[in-house]
Scaffold this active site. Sequence first.
Site, PDB file in Angstrom:
ATOM      1  N   VAL A   1       0.886  -1.337   0.135  1.00  8.55           N
ATOM      2  CA  VAL A   1       0.123  -0.082  -0.186  1.00  8.55           C
ATOM      3  C   VAL A   1       0.849   0.963  -0.057  1.00  8.55           C
ATOM      4  CG1 VAL A   1      -2.015  -1.191   1.224  1.00  8.55           C
ATOM      5  CG2 VAL A   1      -0.210  -0.096   2.591  1.00  8.55           C
TER       6      VAL A   1
ATOM      7  N   HIS B   1      -4.484  -4.214  -2.244  1.00 10.91           N
ATOM      8  CA  HIS B   1      -4.986  -3.936  -0.798  1.00 10.91           C
ATOM      9  C   HIS B   1      -5.180  -2.365  -0.575  1.00 10.91           C
ATOM     10  CE1 HIS B   1      -3.185  -8.012   0.435  1.00 10.91           C
ATOM     11  NE2 HIS B   1      -4.457  -8.152  -0.100  1.00 10.91           N
TER      12      HIS B   1
ATOM     13  N   CYS C   1     -20.089   8.154   3.254  1.00 14.60           N
ATOM     14  CA  CYS C   1     -20.463   8.715   1.711  1.00 14.60           C
ATOM     15  C   CYS C   1     -19.206   7.951   0.751  1.00 14.60           C
ATOM     16  CB  CYS C   1     -20.663  10.002   1.394  1.00 14.60           C
ATOM     17  SG  CYS C   1     -19.108  11.056   1.481  1.00 14.60           S
TER      18      CYS C   1
END
Length: 250
Positions: free
Chosen positions: A100, A116, A127
């Site tokens: 990541v 990932h 949201c």
Amino acid sequence: MLGEVSKILAKSSMAIAFTGAGISAESGIPTFRGKDGLWRKYRAEELATPEAFKRDPKLVWEFYKWRIKKILEAKPNPAHIALAELEKMGIIKAVITQNVDDLHREAGSKNVIELHGNIFRVKCTSCSYREYLKESDRIGWLLSQELPRCPKCGSLLRPDVVWFGEALPEKELTTAFSLAKKADVVLVVGTSGVVYPAAYIPYIVKESGGIVVEINIEPSAITPIADFFLRGKAGEVLPKLVEEIRRISK
């Protein structure tokens, strides 16, 4: 063996790379596994979960800010650079990563599929808002004592990474599996091969008739299906492969 792998890569029409924590460890980023990994310092499986974030978002963000700081201190190593070079040479068509840390892109790789997530991206817990933190914003963001909130709805923001117990992003996983089915070679670099469904990738390549080349400092769960196992640090092995491919392609 290195010479043989170089010839296979030079002739391949659809090679991909599949990378794990081992490649980033060579840049000094602690891994979740292994004797120097985060498991020993923190019980990461207790922090990197949706439940932990609901229980104590401040603690989880402190953990992730510590991880981000470690990643910001790191630079792409010769393995990242060699993979970017192989892409420029037209050999590698995509880098599928479990990491990541964004180091593949920093090294110059263009087609990176992040299974990932990305630690420099945040997403809203309510949201659909997502935001990639620009380099110029990262330090100020790390220094902030406030919990980050969504500019659209005011809910808490969380790291846009896959936590334990969460599904992988569907679009990225579908793309990765599709590439694996078409690949004639996969370079498996620095992965333990135990985190599923990502670890299916070398198996899909193998089942589709492709060649599996593993580069690792020690055997892994992938080794039994590897056609070639190049033992060593990725930062030493991959640049040699690039050099050899250049030599035989002249």
